[in-house]
Design an enzyme around this catalytic site. Structure first.
Site, PDB file in Angstrom:
ATOM      1  N   ASP A   1       2.847  36.214  75.317  1.00 12.51           N
ATOM      2  CA  ASP A   1       1.580  35.881  74.659  1.00 12.51           C
ATOM      3  C   ASP A   1       1.692  34.751  73.643  1.00 12.51           C
ATOM      4  O   ASP A   1       0.766  34.510  72.876  1.00 12.51           O
ATOM      5  CB  ASP A   1       0.986  37.125  73.983  1.00 12.51           C
ATOM      6  CG  ASP A   1       1.966  37.811  73.027  1.00 12.51           C
ATOM      7  OD1 ASP A   1       2.736  37.110  72.351  1.00 12.51           O
ATOM      8  OD2 ASP A   1       1.959  39.052  72.959  1.00 12.51           O
TER       9      ASP A   1
ATOM     10  N   ARG B   1      -0.880  31.177  69.784  1.00 13.48           N
ATOM     11  CA  ARG B   1      -0.941  32.643  69.929  1.00 13.48           C
ATOM     12  C   ARG B   1      -2.209  32.920  70.716  1.00 13.48           C
ATOM     13  O   ARG B   1      -3.292  32.546  70.306  1.00 13.48           O
ATOM     14  CB  ARG B   1      -0.974  33.339  68.564  1.00 13.48           C
ATOM     15  CG  ARG B   1      -1.127  34.876  68.634  1.00 13.48           C
ATOM     16  CD  ARG B   1       0.041  35.493  69.402  1.00 13.48           C
ATOM     17  NE  ARG B   1       0.029  36.940  69.317  1.00 13.48           N
ATOM     18  CZ  ARG B   1      -0.610  37.765  70.148  1.00 13.48           C
ATOM     19  NH1 ARG B   1      -1.354  37.245  71.119  1.00 13.48           N
ATOM     20  NH2 ARG B   1      -0.528  39.062  70.002  1.00 13.48           N
TER      21      ARG B   1
ATOM     22  N   ASP C   1      -1.970  41.061  74.392  1.00 15.13           N
ATOM     23  CA  ASP C   1      -0.710  41.370  73.726  1.00 15.13           C
ATOM     24  C   ASP C   1       0.269  41.860  74.779  1.00 15.13           C
ATOM     25  O   ASP C   1      -0.064  42.735  75.588  1.00 15.13           O
ATOM     26  CB  ASP C   1      -0.906  42.446  72.661  1.00 15.13           C
ATOM     27  CG  ASP C   1       0.346  42.651  71.826  1.00 15.13           C
ATOM     28  OD1 ASP C   1       0.712  41.727  71.077  1.00 15.13           O
ATOM     29  OD2 ASP C   1       0.957  43.724  71.929  1.00 15.13           O
ATOM     30  N   THR C   2       1.463  41.287  74.803  1.00 16.03           N
ATOM     31  CA  THR C   2       2.482  41.709  75.754  1.00 16.03           C
ATOM     32  C   THR C   2       3.583  42.484  75.034  1.00 16.03           C
ATOM     33  O   THR C   2       3.779  42.308  73.827  1.00 16.03           O
ATOM     34  CB  THR C   2       3.115  40.496  76.468  1.00 16.03           C
ATOM     35  OG1 THR C   2       3.647  39.590  75.494  1.00 16.03           O
ATOM     36  CG2 THR C   2       2.090  39.775  77.321  1.00 16.03           C
TER      37      THR C   2
ATOM     38  N   GLU D   1       7.019  43.554  73.394  1.00 14.29           N
ATOM     39  CA  GLU D   1       7.879  42.698  72.583  1.00 14.29           C
ATOM     40  C   GLU D   1       9.208  42.383  73.273  1.00 14.29           C
ATOM     41  O   GLU D   1       9.806  43.231  73.925  1.00 14.29           O
ATOM     42  CB  GLU D   1       8.149  43.381  71.236  1.00 14.29           C
ATOM     43  CG  GLU D   1       8.766  42.480  70.200  1.00 14.29           C
ATOM     44  CD  GLU D   1       7.883  41.291  69.905  1.00 14.29           C
ATOM     45  OE1 GLU D   1       8.311  40.167  70.220  1.00 14.29           O
ATOM     46  OE2 GLU D   1       6.779  41.472  69.387  1.00 14.29           O
TER      47      GLU D   1
ATOM     48  N   ARG E   1      -0.008  29.531  63.632  1.00 14.48           N
ATOM     49  CA  ARG E   1      -0.106  29.366  65.077  1.00 14.48           C
ATOM     50  C   ARG E   1      -1.568  29.162  65.466  1.00 14.48           C
ATOM     51  O   ARG E   1      -2.463  29.786  64.909  1.00 14.48           O
ATOM     52  CB  ARG E   1       0.460  30.592  65.795  1.00 14.48           C
ATOM     53  CG  ARG E   1       1.919  30.846  65.510  1.00 14.48           C
ATOM     54  CD  ARG E   1       2.433  32.118  66.163  1.00 14.48           C
ATOM     55  NE  ARG E   1       1.740  33.298  65.658  1.00 14.48           N
ATOM     56  CZ  ARG E   1       2.070  34.543  65.987  1.00 14.48           C
ATOM     57  NH1 ARG E   1       3.072  34.775  66.823  1.00 14.48           N
ATOM     58  NH2 ARG E   1       1.400  35.572  65.475  1.00 14.48           N
TER      59      ARG E   1
END
Length: 230
Positions: A33, A47, A52-53, A55, A99
């Site tokens: 992500d 970002r 959301d992927t 970690e 970001r």
């Protein structure tokens, strides 16, 4: 972003078009992500909004289930590619870490953020305020869940969404704290709001893991087993 006169390619699956603007080369895929593109001679870290992927590169967290697969998929789609960016005023332009917050459109007309969610490489993620493609991304996640795609079939437990900003002192659930009574109860379950902020404003919450079905509707940002606490 400078506009171009060339028409954006149509998406084969959705019939939509990429936004007008310059095509920017992807220079690095940090993880599923977060990527970097080159713009004006500089590398810009993105970002990606609404996703959301698991970690893989966090210095204080272990590699999570399906994180490596999500990163590999991002590399497959974006390595040596060029993309167009779309921004969302509801989310602002930059996050706390500087970001750039953006949606990423690929040359085949697909929205990268949505592709990753629909194929089970990412969860839909609402950080605070509702965003432009929220309903679309949530529908994509529901389809992935129903099909057991990607992380929804491979991981034994529901992935835990990380907070966008680390909390130095995570809150802990209060023991045996009674659930608030809603101001306007509409049935056995509370209405599903876009964010916890909205739920709390209407007199709902908190919700506890393993106790309240509503817990799975919201993001447990600090991982304490409680969401929508006031």
């Amino acid at each position: 972003m400078a506009a171009t006169r060339s028409a954006a390619p149509a998406a084969a699956a959705t019939g939509t078009q990429t936004p007008e603007g310059e095509w920017l080369p992807v220079v690095d895929v940090v993880d599923g992500d977060t990527i970097k593109v080159r713009r004006g001679g500089e590398a810009v870290t993105l970002r990606l909004i609404g996703m959301d992927t698991p970690e893989t590169v966090h210095p204080n967290m272990p590699v999570e289930c399906y994180g490596p697969e999500a990163s590999r998929k991002a590399h497959e789609l974006l390595d040596a590619a060029s993309v167009r960016l779309e921004f969302d005023p509801s989310q602002g332009r930059l996050d706390k870490y500087g970001r750039t917050l953006a949606y990423v459109w690929m040359r085949d007309g697909r929205l990268f953020n949505e592709v990753m969610i629909r194929q089970g490489f990412a969860e839909e993620y609402t950080y605070d305020a509702a965003y432009k493609y929220q309903a679309r991304f949530r529908a994509a996640e529901q389809a992935a869940r129903a099909a057991g795609a990607g992380l929804w079939g491979a991981c034994s437990t529901k992935p835990t969404t990380k907070p966008a900003e680390p909390k130095p002192q995570p809150k802990r659930p209060k023991p045996q704290e009674p659930k608030k009574q809603p101001k306007n109860p509409g049935g056995d379950l509370d209405p599903r709001f876009s964010t916890c902020k909205e739920a709390i404003a209407h007199g709902y919450g908190p919700y506890y893991r393993g106790k309240d079905p509503e817990y799975d509707w919201y993001r447990d940002a600090d991982g304490d087993g409680v969401v929508c606490e006031s």
